[in-house]
Design an enzyme around this catalytic site. Sequence first.
Site, PDB file in Angstrom:
ATOM      1  N   GLN A 548       0.799  -1.227   0.000  1.00  0.00           N
ATOM      2  CA  GLN A 548       0.000   0.000   0.000  1.00  0.00           C
ATOM      3  C   GLN A 548       0.836   1.283   0.000  1.00  0.00           C
ATOM      4  OE1 GLN A 548      -3.305   0.435   3.039  1.00  0.00           O
ATOM      5  NE2 GLN A 548      -4.378  -0.295   1.225  1.00  0.00           N
ATOM      6  N   HIS A 593       4.231   7.935   5.783  1.00  0.00           N
ATOM      7  CA  HIS A 593       3.617   8.044   4.456  1.00  0.00           C
ATOM      8  C   HIS A 593       4.463   8.889   3.526  1.00  0.00           C
ATOM      9  CE1 HIS A 593       0.275   6.884   7.068  1.00  0.00           C
ATOM     10  NE2 HIS A 593      -0.194   6.266   6.007  1.00  0.00           N
TER      11      HIS A 593
END
Length: 804
Positions: A548, A593
């Site tokens: 992801q 992230h």
Amino acid sequence: MNKSVMTTLERLNLTVEEIVADYRLVYRSRQVSLIGRQEALAGKAGFGIFGDGKEVPQVALAKVFHKGDFRSGYYRDQTLMFALDVCTIEAFFAQLYANADLKAEPASGGRQMNAHFASRSLDENGGWRDLTNMYNTAADMSCTGAQMPRIAGLAYASKLYRQLETLQAYPQFSNQGNEVTFGTIGNATCAEGVFWETVNAIGVLKVPVVLSIWDDGYGISVPNEFQVTKQDIYAILQGFRRENGGEAGFDLYQVKGWDYLALVEVYQQAAALARQEHVPAIIHVTELTQPQGHSSSGSHERYKSQERLAWEAAHDCLPRMRAWLVETGLADEEQLAVIEAEEQAQVRAIQRRAWEAATAPLRQEAAEAGQLIQALADSAGRQAQLQDLGRQIVEEKSPNRKQIMVAVQDALLATIDEESPARQALIAWQQEQLTRNRRRFGSHLYSESPQAALRVPAVAPVYSPNSASIPGHEVLNACFDAMLAREPHFIAFGQDLGRLGGVNLGFAGLQEKYGPLRVADTGIRETTIIGQAIGAAMRGLRPLAEIQYLDYLLYCLQIMSDDVASLHYRTRGGQKAPVIVRTRGHRQVGIWHAGSPLAGIINLLRGMHVLVPRNMVQAAGFYNTLLLSDDPALVIETLNAYRRKERLPDNLAEFTVPLGVPELLRPGDDITLVTYGACCPIALEAAERLSRLAIELEVIDVQTLLPFDTGGRILESLKKTGRIIFMDEDVPGGATAYMMQQVIEGQGGYYWLDSEPCTLTAQAHRPAYGVDGDYFSKPNVQDVMALAYELMNEADPAHYPPFS
Ligand SMILES: Cc1ncc(C[n+]2csc(CCOP(=O)(O)OP(=O)(O)O)c2C)c(N)n1
């Protein structure tokens, strides 16, 4: 013969001859271990590890192993490999002796230590062989537990081949999914997280695996007490048990490793259910032993008590099987003694042959080198020294190539100020050997087949006035749609990839269109997402495995490094796993992230391609290239580009972006700025602003880090500008240092520099959250401007006075 034994033999469909032949193999395999260890201890091998004490369960397993099945196991499996002829005894010794002749050592061509097994799935051109017509073994690794993740994928392939109609077009990979994947693992390795993750994944996927745990009570010196809860792997596996023949879970079996008939029965049952109904099974094989200890590295007397050693001697599966044969009347002493004498003589003869085969070519090379050195001695001033060198290398009983090359270089150094035909001949021989040995030990890091990624022809994107401008994620969506439509063996899976279509919607709507087997959700299990892809790819499927976010790649980097990236190399072109790993990263808020650990990635993934497209059209072109190729690759998309609009090429399904070809994004004469991914727009904005200050940046997007600018495009730019900045979001000394090495050292950029070469990177710490955290953690437009200006100020202070 005992009557109850006779009934059992009938029930298990066993003949006496077969059982005696099994004993013969058990005995033969033990001889290999005994002689092999002696050879290692005598210094004829660097290291030796053997399967003694685990022979009987393996002959039982071999009986249910069919052509087309796969093994993914570890270094204890020699008896199984001998039984299936995946490894001959001669090849086993060839590997022990590091024989680098691929014909003699077909598992790795001398690249792997002994007992690292592999069948050859590929022909000499890198094309697939008919895997349904051979006994398959995924290439072993030394890291304990690394065999686990791909088990999920090898078995998953059986499920897809059985259930997907369109895959009937690939009969060389499967006979309608009737294949079983046999895993093997040591008891201590069950303490590894990857064991549990894989077992869970297999249970969720409901795929045909029969996993054997060879339990000898220890992991080297550490007993089960310190390995698994309750000291008992079987007890703690109970939650995975299938209830009352239900759909979910495993069949669990526990069986003693010396109990031949019980083993045969368990394997028959487990394999039949796995094959027919795809029910996975775990077989806990207990009371196994290590008669010679763990490996040639030391003796187990150091850490096992006298009682334990005595217990092991009493439970050793070889004498126990022998005693059982005699007791039941299946064989008599005399018959067994004949078998044993024959096997002793045979194994010894094979070992000697293998030693001769491994050493003769080296003696030959030593003789050649010795002769050339002697000839040099005859023509040179330093006769005594050279003659000694030549004689020593010729007289060495079992020379290695290292000794030969050292002697040759010493001879050349000793004659450095002389010029003679004899010296030229020695140099020529040295160069030839270097070339041969580089290839011998260095080939096949990447595909060398006609499908190698670097051989895929470039097809430029075509645009017309009608080409639509759409958000980046829609470009990818159209690309994946076309890939699924044209390639039946293309499949995709990952977290949130199926129903949702991915967190950035690249696969939106495609599960509905192509079904849940071609576009699938997975659990949160990065390592086995990659394992699922490895195994599937080893069986001819073309998986795209999605991780992801780039930051979570660390969870599976180990298996990508150890298995995917090394597979083709460690089998010297015998196996491939053309996996496409897709992820996204760079430039978003937050420590987990926005990371960009590219140096770690590219250093650990030599053997994979690493692609860093700046936008989604480039990414789509890379996916098209990869689907045409048989190399594994990682594609890192840029998170902040999914919403940006891009023009959709009219030939979306056909255009390809070549690997190793940088793209010039903006021409300029003053400074070359080399970057990639999400740094491209930053570099371009800085370049626009610098232009107003009369500084022209030439901005180059490298596009791929592995391979890197194969045509020397960046050097051409540097020749023009004389100044260069390498920029990215990795830490100082990270992937910018790699790019600098490639250009300044590799391409010879050093000779064209007018200023010191610079790197512009993120800070050493993780990227902080929020707009300001990002701004002060990552390189930004102002940083680029400041650095570029500083370079120009240093070169020409009159034109570029300091501005701060
Ligand atoms: C990841 C990793 N950690 C440590 C080792 C070193 N090592 C090699 S074998 C071994 C013991 C394995 O024990 P077990 O799984 O019970 O298998 P056995 O050798 O007893 O058959 C260890 C610790 C390794 N090869 N890989």
